[in-house]
Design an enzyme around this catalytic site. Structure first.
Site, short mmCIF file in Angstrom:
data_model
loop_
_atom_site.label_atom_id
_atom_site.label_comp_id
_atom_site.label_asym_id
_atom_site.label_seq_id
_atom_site.Cartn_x
_atom_site.Cartn_y
_atom_site.Cartn_z
CB THR A 11 41.72 41.03 38.87
OG1 THR A 11 40.63 41.18 37.97
CG2 THR A 11 41.20 40.72 40.26
N GLY A 14 37.38 33.88 36.03
CA GLY A 14 36.78 33.56 37.32
C GLY A 14 35.97 32.29 37.35
C1 SD4 Z 1 36.84 37.71 37.05
N1 SD4 Z 1 38.93 37.03 38.00
O1 SD4 Z 1 35.93 38.51 37.18
C2 SD4 Z 1 38.23 38.16 37.43
C3 SD4 Z 1 38.88 38.75 36.24
C4 SD4 Z 1 40.33 39.02 36.38
O2 SD4 Z 1 42.13 40.27 35.79
O3 SD4 Z 1 41.04 38.47 37.15
N2 SD4 Z 1 40.84 39.95 35.61
O4 SD4 Z 1 36.67 36.60 36.57
#
Ligand code: SD4
Length: 326
Positions: free
Chosen positions: A187, A241
């Site tokens: 992400t 998250g």
């Molecule tokens: C989530 N924080 O949807 C995101 C996922 C993430 O690298 O960071 N992936 O929870």
């Protein structure tokens, strides 16, 4: 240069050099006006994203504002089919549908977000349009998609053959467990400082692989996946998250910096807030990246393997982050 080469050529140990010690004695409201603005432009991003970060860094050098630069930068990863956690090519949900989350926040404190959007690749740009062209902060699902199409975005199939195959393989067991696998977290959270010394940020993701349909993580939630206060600094998050949301991680980091902590110490404290609630070693990853108005940068994660990309003075570096577990 591909990501892995870039990572291999990273400057190991540089994190300690760039993360300055506690030079800010107080960032409390009263002292903010006395802090000099850092007018040297820079871009920082979660993980090893050399092209995206360089695009943003160069845009800043070309005179673009921080909010324009972050959107330009993250757009690279959104259309990078090799990145399976952002944009087109992102891993789908349990039903095989790719749905994207993104948000942006600018130096005036304005923000925009889109949640669970299907068929639109450049969701950070879309979040910026929500901020600039609607009376709202958040648009979700169908409404966000409709708004995108009205704005001239072309609907696309975001599921690549490769992601489809991986999903079909996953379906054989269908066991959903959060993964700490480093390669499964890409992400992109990005913060830029422009030549007026203004900070803006963006966070864009396809979320957790094989999430439940409709699940939204921290990334598009202002205060969780991203927070900017132009008087203090900014923070972005990556990883599981749910845990970031429970501790409002990015807002927490900015408030800790306002209280006088360096970006590094603030990231460490935010990770600790998550760990305080865990019994034993958690089996998930959360990582934070932050910067303050002095241009200092800090990063910290639960598990090893997190790194960030830093562009300044035409140099783009990948810097390993420290972590609780080595
Ligand atoms: C989530 N924080 O949807 C995101 C996922 C993430 O690298 O960071 N992936 O929870």
């Amino acid at each position: 240069m591909n990501r892995r080469n870039f990572l291999n050529k990273s400057y190991l140990g540089l994190s300690t050099m760039l993360v300055a010690p506690e030079t800010i004695t107080s960032l409390g409201n009263k002292s903010i006006s006395s802090i000099s603005k850092n007018s040297e432009t820079y871009a920082i991003s979660t993980w090893s994203v050399p092209e995206a970060n360089m695009k943003a860094g160069r845009a800043l050098e070309g005179g673009f504002s921080a909010i324009e630069a972050v959107v330009k930068g993250v757009a690279y990863e959104e259309s990078n089919l090799l990145n399976t956690t952002v944009g087109k090519g992102g891993a789908p949900d349990r039903d095989g549908v790719v749905s994207l989350d993104a948000c942006v926040m600018n130096h005036t404190g304005d923000c925009g977000a889109v949640l669970a959007v299907e068929n639109i690749t450049h969701v950070a740009a879309l979040a910026k349009e929500v901020m600039e062209k609607t009376p709202h902060v958040i648009l979700a699902g169908k409404g966000a998609r409709q708004f995108a199409i009205k704005q001239g975005y072309k609907p696309e199939n975001l599921l690549t053959e490769k992601s489809k195959k991986a999903w079909e393989k996953w379906l054989k067991n269908g066991n959903y467990q959060p993964e700490i696998n480093v390669e499964n977290h890409d992400t992109i959270g990005m913060i830029c400082c422009d030549n007026s010394g203004n900070l803006s940020g963006a966070c864009t993701t396809s979320g957790l692989a094989y999430k439940m349909s409709g699940r939204v993580g921290d990334s598009p939630i202002i205060g969780s996946g991203l927070y900017i206060d132009n008087n203090v600094g900014g923070a972005v998050a990556t990883g599981l998250g749910e845990e970031v949301i429970k501790t409002v991680g990015s807002f927490l980091i900015v408030e800790l910096m306002r209280g006088g902590l360096s970006p590094q110490k603030a990231c460490e404290e935010a990770v600790n807030r998550i760990l305080e609630k865990q019994k034993g070693k958690p089996n998930f990853q959360v990582a934070y990246l932050a910067t303050n108005k002095n241009g200092e940068v800090g990063a910290f994660s639960i598990q090893k393997g997190f790194s960030y990309t830093f562009y300044k003075n035409k140099l783009n570096k990948n810097i390993p982050s420290n972590s609780i577990y080595k």
